[in-house]
Structure formats: structure tokens, C-alpha cells
Scaffold this active site. Structure first.
Site, PDB file in Angstrom:
ATOM      1  CG  ASP A  64      -1.876   1.031   1.392  1.00 45.15           C
ATOM      2  OD1 ASP A  64      -1.705   2.082   0.746  1.00 45.15           O
ATOM      3  OD2 ASP A  64      -2.847   0.833   2.142  1.00 45.15           O
ATOM      4  CG  PHE A  84       0.645   4.691 -13.217  1.00 45.24           C
ATOM      5  CD1 PHE A  84       0.057   5.235 -14.345  1.00 45.24           C
ATOM      6  CD2 PHE A  84       1.995   4.358 -13.271  1.00 45.24           C
ATOM      7  CE1 PHE A  84       0.782   5.453 -15.507  1.00 45.24           C
ATOM      8  CE2 PHE A  84       2.730   4.571 -14.428  1.00 45.24           C
ATOM      9  CZ  PHE A  84       2.126   5.116 -15.554  1.00 45.24           C
ATOM     10  CB  THR A 128      -6.885  13.233 -14.063  1.00 45.12           C
ATOM     11  OG1 THR A 128      -8.078  13.367 -14.833  1.00 45.12           O
ATOM     12  CG2 THR A 128      -7.155  13.803 -12.675  1.00 45.12           C
ATOM     13  CG  ASP A 129      -8.903  15.417 -18.676  1.00 41.40           C
ATOM     14  OD1 ASP A 129      -9.311  14.701 -17.734  1.00 41.40           O
ATOM     15  OD2 ASP A 129      -9.339  15.304 -19.846  1.00 41.40           O
ATOM     16  CD  GLU A 130     -12.405  13.288 -14.321  1.00 47.65           C
ATOM     17  OE1 GLU A 130     -12.952  13.484 -13.228  1.00 47.65           O
ATOM     18  OE2 GLU A 130     -12.719  12.355 -15.083  1.00 47.65           O
ATOM     19  CE1 TYR A 152      -9.265   9.902  -9.934  1.00 46.83           C
ATOM     20  CE2 TYR A 152     -10.311  11.354 -11.540  1.00 46.83           C
ATOM     21  CZ  TYR A 152      -9.276  10.506 -11.167  1.00 46.83           C
ATOM     22  OH  TYR A 152      -8.234  10.287 -12.040  1.00 46.83           O
ATOM     23  CE  LYS A 156      -4.818  11.454  -9.960  1.00 49.24           C
ATOM     24  NZ  LYS A 156      -3.835  10.360  -9.754  1.00 49.24           N
ATOM     25  NE  ARG A 275     -19.735  10.013 -13.261  1.00 54.90           N
ATOM     26  CZ  ARG A 275     -18.649   9.741 -14.000  1.00 54.90           C
ATOM     27  NH1 ARG A 275     -17.912  10.712 -14.497  1.00 54.90           N
ATOM     28  NH2 ARG A 275     -18.311   8.492 -14.251  1.00 54.90           N
ATOM     29  N   GLY A 277     -23.206  16.147 -10.171  1.00 55.26           N
ATOM     30  CA  GLY A 277     -22.107  17.099 -10.431  1.00 55.26           C
ATOM     31  C   GLY A 277     -21.336  16.797 -11.702  1.00 55.26           C
TER      32      GLY A 277
HETATM   33  P1  NAD Z   1      -6.859   1.796 -12.193  1.00 60.78           P
HETATM   34  O1  NAD Z   1      -7.970   1.996 -11.247  1.00 60.78           O
HETATM   35  O2  NAD Z   1      -7.012   0.846 -13.325  1.00 60.78           O
HETATM   36  O3  NAD Z   1      -5.544   1.326 -11.392  1.00 60.78           O
HETATM   37  C1  NAD Z   1      -5.187   1.866 -10.152  1.00 60.78           C
HETATM   38  C2  NAD Z   1      -4.169   0.909  -9.525  1.00 60.78           C
HETATM   39  O4  NAD Z   1      -3.746   1.477  -8.287  1.00 60.78           O
HETATM   40  C3  NAD Z   1      -4.749  -0.474  -9.217  1.00 60.78           C
HETATM   41  O5  NAD Z   1      -3.848  -1.484  -9.651  1.00 60.78           O
HETATM   42  C4  NAD Z   1      -4.871  -0.476  -7.688  1.00 60.78           C
HETATM   43  O6  NAD Z   1      -4.728  -1.770  -7.125  1.00 60.78           O
HETATM   44  C5  NAD Z   1      -3.718   0.430  -7.312  1.00 60.78           C
HETATM   45  N1  NAD Z   1      -3.898   1.038  -5.986  1.00 60.78           N
HETATM   46  C6  NAD Z   1      -5.018   1.653  -5.494  1.00 60.78           C
HETATM   47  N2  NAD Z   1      -4.805   2.055  -4.233  1.00 60.78           N
HETATM   48  C7  NAD Z   1      -3.512   1.731  -3.937  1.00 60.78           C
HETATM   49  C8  NAD Z   1      -2.709   1.912  -2.790  1.00 60.78           C
HETATM   50  N3  NAD Z   1      -3.172   2.513  -1.688  1.00 60.78           N
HETATM   51  N4  NAD Z   1      -1.428   1.456  -2.818  1.00 60.78           N
HETATM   52  C9  NAD Z   1      -0.932   0.830  -3.927  1.00 60.78           C
HETATM   53  N5  NAD Z   1      -1.678   0.624  -5.038  1.00 60.78           N
HETATM   54  C10 NAD Z   1      -2.954   1.074  -5.046  1.00 60.78           C
HETATM   55  O7  NAD Z   1      -6.470   3.242 -12.708  1.00 60.78           O
HETATM   56  P2  NAD Z   1      -5.965   3.746 -14.133  1.00 60.78           P
HETATM   57  O8  NAD Z   1      -7.121   4.065 -14.970  1.00 60.78           O
HETATM   58  O9  NAD Z   1      -4.895   2.844 -14.616  1.00 60.78           O
HETATM   59  O10 NAD Z   1      -5.314   5.141 -13.681  1.00 60.78           O
HETATM   60  C11 NAD Z   1      -3.963   5.188 -13.244  1.00 60.78           C
HETATM   61  C12 NAD Z   1      -3.627   6.606 -12.856  1.00 60.78           C
HETATM   62  O11 NAD Z   1      -3.841   7.467 -13.964  1.00 60.78           O
HETATM   63  C13 NAD Z   1      -4.502   7.155 -11.732  1.00 60.78           C
HETATM   64  O12 NAD Z   1      -3.688   7.942 -10.897  1.00 60.78           O
HETATM   65  C14 NAD Z   1      -5.527   8.026 -12.432  1.00 60.78           C
HETATM   66  O13 NAD Z   1      -5.932   9.072 -11.612  1.00 60.78           O
HETATM   67  C15 NAD Z   1      -4.732   8.517 -13.612  1.00 60.78           C
HETATM   68  N6  NAD Z   1      -5.491   8.827 -14.842  1.00 60.78           N
HETATM   69  C16 NAD Z   1      -6.367   7.913 -15.360  1.00 60.78           C
HETATM   70  C17 NAD Z   1      -7.010   8.203 -16.563  1.00 60.78           C
HETATM   71  C18 NAD Z   1      -8.005   7.239 -17.181  1.00 60.78           C
HETATM   72  O14 NAD Z   1      -8.741   7.644 -18.100  1.00 60.78           O
HETATM   73  N7  NAD Z   1      -8.066   5.991 -16.765  1.00 60.78           N
HETATM   74  C19 NAD Z   1      -6.784   9.419 -17.213  1.00 60.78           C
HETATM   75  C20 NAD Z   1      -5.880  10.330 -16.633  1.00 60.78           C
HETATM   76  C21 NAD Z   1      -5.224   9.993 -15.453  1.00 60.78           C
HETATM   77  O1  DAU Z   2     -10.565  12.544 -17.808  1.00 58.92           O
HETATM   78  C1  DAU Z   2      -9.677  11.638 -17.219  1.00 58.92           C
HETATM   79  C2  DAU Z   2     -10.467  10.753 -16.291  1.00 58.92           C
HETATM   80  O2  DAU Z   2     -11.225   9.887 -17.117  1.00 58.92           O
HETATM   81  C3  DAU Z   2      -9.590   9.953 -15.329  1.00 58.92           C
HETATM   82  O3  DAU Z   2      -8.922  10.839 -14.482  1.00 58.92           O
HETATM   83  C4  DAU Z   2     -10.446   8.988 -14.510  1.00 58.92           C
HETATM   84  O4  DAU Z   2      -9.604   8.170 -13.725  1.00 58.92           O
HETATM   85  C5  DAU Z   2     -11.227   8.112 -15.464  1.00 58.92           C
HETATM   86  O5  DAU Z   2     -12.092   7.278 -14.731  1.00 58.92           O
HETATM   87  C6  DAU Z   2     -12.039   8.961 -16.435  1.00 58.92           C
HETATM   88  O6  DAU Z   2     -13.109   9.666 -15.761  1.00 58.92           O
HETATM   89  P1  DAU Z   2     -14.572   9.802 -16.407  1.00 58.92           P
HETATM   90  O7  DAU Z   2     -15.539  10.003 -15.349  1.00 58.92           O
HETATM   91  O8  DAU Z   2     -14.567  10.772 -17.535  1.00 58.92           O
HETATM   92  O9  DAU Z   2     -14.688   8.330 -17.055  1.00 58.92           O
HETATM   93  P2  DAU Z   2     -15.877   7.271 -17.135  1.00 58.92           P
HETATM   94  O10 DAU Z   2     -15.398   6.186 -18.044  1.00 58.92           O
HETATM   95  O11 DAU Z   2     -16.407   6.900 -15.818  1.00 58.92           O
HETATM   96  O12 DAU Z   2     -17.004   8.103 -17.894  1.00 58.92           O
HETATM   97  C7  DAU Z   2     -16.773   8.703 -19.153  1.00 58.92           C
HETATM   98  C8  DAU Z   2     -18.039   9.490 -19.506  1.00 58.92           C
HETATM   99  O13 DAU Z   2     -19.109   8.565 -19.761  1.00 58.92           O
HETATM  100  C9  DAU Z   2     -18.548  10.394 -18.402  1.00 58.92           C
HETATM  101  O14 DAU Z   2     -19.120  11.558 -18.991  1.00 58.92           O
HETATM  102  C10 DAU Z   2     -19.640   9.573 -17.711  1.00 58.92           C
HETATM  103  C11 DAU Z   2     -20.210   8.758 -18.848  1.00 58.92           C
HETATM  104  N1  DAU Z   2     -20.723   7.418 -18.505  1.00 58.92           N
HETATM  105  C12 DAU Z   2     -19.897   6.583 -17.808  1.00 58.92           C
HETATM  106  C13 DAU Z   2     -20.323   5.313 -17.467  1.00 58.92           C
HETATM  107  C14 DAU Z   2     -19.419   4.394 -16.691  1.00 58.92           C
HETATM  108  C15 DAU Z   2     -21.982   7.017 -18.919  1.00 58.92           C
HETATM  109  O15 DAU Z   2     -22.706   7.784 -19.580  1.00 58.92           O
HETATM  110  N2  DAU Z   2     -22.385   5.759 -18.580  1.00 58.92           N
HETATM  111  C16 DAU Z   2     -21.625   4.891 -17.861  1.00 58.92           C
HETATM  112  O16 DAU Z   2     -22.080   3.767 -17.566  1.00 58.92           O
END
Ligand code: NAD
Ligand code: DAU
Length: 347
Positions: A64, A84, A128-130, A152, A156, A275, A277
Site C-alpha cells: 500500500d 499511478f 488527470t485533466d479532471e 475524485y 487528484k 451522474r 455534479g
Molecule cells: P486503475 O484503477 O485501473 O488502477 C489503479 C491501480 O492502483 C490499481 O492497480 C490499484 O490496485 C492500485 N492502488 C489503489 N490504491 C492503492 C494503494 N493505496 N497502494 C498501492 N496501489 C494502489 O487506474 P488507471 O485508470 O490505470 O489510472 C492510473 C492513474 O492514472 C490514476 O492515478 C488516475 O488518476 C490517472 N489517470 C487515469 C485516466 C483514465 O482515463 N483511466 C486518465 C488520466 C489519469
Molecule cells: O478525464 C480523465 C479521467 O477519465 C480519469 O482521471 C479517470 O480516472 C477516469 O475514470 C475517467 O473519468 P470519467 O468520469 O470521464 O470516465 P468514465 O469512463 O467513468 O465516464 C466517461 C463518460 O461517460 C462520463 O461523462 C460519464 C459517462 N458514462 C460513464 C459510465 C461508466 C456514462 O454515460 N455511462 C456509464 O455507464
């Protein structure tokens, strides 16, 4: 940073979606050591790393990032940390924000302390861009204010501020990357694209939040990983880099494109409550990273096709993930699955 081959990495959260793709890329490019450190939460999956055991440079440690002693031990001998590890799903942060604060902020601070103690050469915080919040028009630039709007994204943003504090206070050589919505192989099927693909395979409803007109900028996972590598190798200490795919699409259009690609019935589309907000739009200006030589190389259409093919070929990977704990989460998030199914069959 120089030649990757001579580097030893700690990749935290490397058993998740982007981290596992990144660890694979490092090993393929000849990194001297890649230690994946991961708690294996519901999102962490050893199956994401199955092929990496063939590389002698690869090591896995379960732990962790909030546990300083475990981090120190795993970090021993590493020169670069790429973080990550996070709770990454916005919907889950609306159901329970505590773990997001714990891992995303406190965990990052524990890693930063360990990095200072060990004197690491580089710390990369994957953000993240969020953190920019909702962007009605135009494109977010790295110096824009942080206006996160969900638990979330607030967590970040908090982590980013801690990284800045360690750069200023201790001279830590850190950079931050802000990636846009990423998709591709090994993404947990709670996120939009893999959820929709696997639901089409299972003939389940495709839940569209609200009117489905929210826009995201889609980035193929390998383009995201390459962007992190370029920023890590060439970015000035203390700088921030946007990484966006340049593929702005509305959610409903993404789903329609997928249905066309998969020859799926449009009747599966089911509008559900929005969702809370919900940010309407994110969009990134990426010239800063492009000036260092990075460009996204995968068109959205080609990336989607590859992703659909990957999920088609790997049902043994995703089917078990959609059982048990996932069903409980899904029911809590969307209301009962049974009701959704009934609604869509009434349509
Ligand atoms: P993910 O949820 O697939 O993976 C997260 C990983 O972190 C998992 O393997 C989990 O087991 C591990 N983890 C969680 N808590 C932990 C802890 N306390 N100690 C050690 N490991 C831990 O996420 P992802 O989509 O691969 O995203 C990875 C990173 O990129 C994140 O920081 C996320 O904020 C960022 N990000 C994601 C996206 C996206 O669209 N998925 C976009 C931009 C940035
Ligand atoms: O923008 C980067 C982010 O993208 C990362 O930082 C986050 O880790 C990642 O989870 C992602 O966030 P979003 O909330 O944008 O992703 P998600 O896939 O959950 O949703 C994408 C869009 O689709 C969002 O507008 C919500 C919508 N959605 C999502 C789900 C899961 C739906 O309409 N239906 C759904 O069932």
C-alpha cells in the site's frame, strides 16, 4: 533523464490499467529494473502483468502506498518513481470518498517523503485533466487554475499540490502529467468504453448518463504511456504536461460508433439518471508536450477497433471481473440491474 535502459523504476499502481501498460513499455524498452508496487484493490489485477514475468528486470511487490515502511523497502535501489496508484473511478468517489483521500492524497505524500529520503532522481505524478473542472469552451492549459468538482478530481488536485510543495520545499525533481480519458487493453470494465463493449457482448443495457452529450477527449493508452515517458525524460523539474488524444467526442457518439463497429443493436441504449455534479466537457491544449516531440499516434477509430478486438479475444480476462463485487457496485451505482434490463426490454 537520458537512456531508459540504465534506469531502475518503482511503478506504483502498476497492476492497474495504465500502470500495467506503462510497466510493459518500460521493460520492452530495456529498463534495468521495474518494480511494480500495488495494493491489488478491486482494480489491481495480477493478470494484467502475466507476460511481464518473462523479463528478468521485472519484480512485483504487493503493498500500500500509505505504508511508509513497505514503500521504503520496495524503493530500495530504484532511481525513478512513477505514481499511478489511485482510486480512479469518479462514480465510486460519489458513493464513498474516504479511500480517495487516503490513497490519492495521503498515499502520494507518503511516496513523496520516501522519494526525498531515498534521493530519487525523478518523481512522476500521473494526474488527470479532471483537475481543471468543467471546461465549457476552449482548451485547458497547464497554467490554468485548478477547479476540481468531484471528490475524485479534488483528491487528484490535492495530490498535485503536495507534489508542488515537495518540489519547492525539498527540491524534489518531480513532474506532473495530466492525461485525458484513456482507453485500451486491460481497462477495468467499470469505465465507459470497456463497460459498453462488454455489455454489448453480454446483450446488457448500455447506461447513458443524462442526455449523453457530455464530451471527453479520448486518448489511446499507449499514446498516454509514451506521453508520460517523454515528459519524464525531457520535462523540466517542477513542470506540468497535458496529455490529450485530440479526439473530442460526445458520450452518445462514442456508444453509437461502438455499436456500428460491433454490429450491436441500438435498442441496448438506455438513458439513466445523470451522474451527480457531472462535468460536461474536458479539453486539453497539448502544445507543451508536443514541443518536446510527443504526438498521439493512434486515431480514435483505429484505437477503438483494436480495443474491441482485444476484449473480444480476452473474455477470460474480463468476465470474472464483472461478477461478485462488481455486480454489487453496479447495482448500487445504477439502481438494480434487473430494473434496467426490464426498462430496456419495454422500450
Ligand atoms: P486503475 O484503477 O485501473 O488502477 C489503479 C491501480 O492502483 C490499481 O492497480 C490499484 O490496485 C492500485 N492502488 C489503489 N490504491 C492503492 C494503494 N493505496 N497502494 C498501492 N496501489 C494502489 O487506474 P488507471 O485508470 O490505470 O489510472 C492510473 C492513474 O492514472 C490514476 O492515478 C488516475 O488518476 C490517472 N489517470 C487515469 C485516466 C483514465 O482515463 N483511466 C486518465 C488520466 C489519469
Ligand atoms: O478525464 C480523465 C479521467 O477519465 C480519469 O482521471 C479517470 O480516472 C477516469 O475514470 C475517467 O473519468 P470519467 O468520469 O470521464 O470516465 P468514465 O469512463 O467513468 O465516464 C466517461 C463518460 O461517460 C462520463 O461523462 C460519464 C459517462 N458514462 C460513464 C459510465 C461508466 C456514462 O454515460 N455511462 C456509464 O455507464
Amino acid at each position: 533523464m537520458g537512456d531508459l535502459a540504465s534506469r531502475r523504476f518503482l511503478v506504483t499502481g502498476g497492476a492497474g490499467f495504465i500502470g500495467s501498460n506503462f510497466a510493459r513499455m518500460l521493460l520492452q524498452q530495456g529498463a534495468e529494473r521495474v518494480v511494480v508496487f500495488d495494493k491489488l484493490t478491486y482494480a489491481g489485477n495480477p493478470a494484467n502483468l502475466h507476460d511481464l514475468t518473462a523479463f528478468p528486470a521485472y519484480q512485483f511487490v504487493q503493498g500500500d502506498i500509505c505504508d511508509a515502511a513497505a514503500v521504503d523497502k520496495a524503493l530500495d535501489g530504484c532511481e525513478v518513481i512513477v505514481n499511478f496508484a489511485a482510486e480512479s473511478h469518479v462514480d465510486r468517489s460519489l458513493l464513498s470518498a474516504g479511500e480517495f483521500i487516503q490513497t490519492n492524497i495521503l498515499g502520494t505524500q507518503v511516496l513523496l517523503d520516501a522519494a526525498v529520503r531515498a534521493g530519487v532522481e525523478r518523481f512522476v505524478q500521473v494526474s488527470t485533466d479532471e483537475v481543471y473542472g468543467d471546461v465549457a469552451e476552449g482548451y485547458s492549459r497547464e497554467d490554468d487554475p485548478l477547479r476540481p468538482r468531484s471528490p475524485y478530481s479534488a483528491s487528484k488536485a490535492g495530490a498535485e499540490l503536495m507534489v508542488n510543495a515537495y518540489v519547492e520545499t525539498y527540491g524534489l525533481n518531480a513532474i506532473i502529467t495530466r492525461g485525458s480519458n484513456t482507453y485500451g487493453p486491460y481497462q477495468f470494465p467499470e469505465k465507459l468504453i470497456p463497460l459498453m463493449i462488454t455489455n454489448v457482448f453480454e446483450s446488457l443495457p448500455l447506461p447513458v448518463y443524462g442526455d449523453g452529450q457530455q464530451a471527453r477527449d479520448w486518448l489511446y493508452v499507449l499514446d498516454h504511456c509514451r506521453g508520460i515517458l517523454v515528459a519524464m525524460e525531457r520535462g523540466e523539474a517542477g513542470s506540468v504536461f497535458n496529455i490529450g488524444g485530440g479526439n473530442e467526442r460526445r458520450n452518445l457518439d462514442v456508444i453509437l460508433t461502438l455499436l456500428d463497429l460491433m454490429d450491436g443493436p441500438r435498442e441496448l441504449i438506455t438513458h439513466v439518471e445523470d451522474r451527480l455534479g457531472h462535468d460536461r466537457r474536458y479539453a486539453l491544449a497539448t502544445d507543451r508536450l508536443q514541443a518536446l516531440g510527443w504526438r498521439p499516434e493512434t486515431s480514435f477509430e483505429a484505437g477503438l477497433r483494436e480495443t474491441v478486438d482485444w476484449y473480444r479475444a480476452h473474455s477470460g480476462w474480463w468476465r470474472p471481473l464483472k461478477e461478485g463485487r462488481f455486480t454489487a457496485y453496479y447495482e448500487q451505482n445504477y439502481g438494480t440491474r434487473a430494473r434496467l434490463t426490464a426498462d430496456s426490454s419495454d422500450a
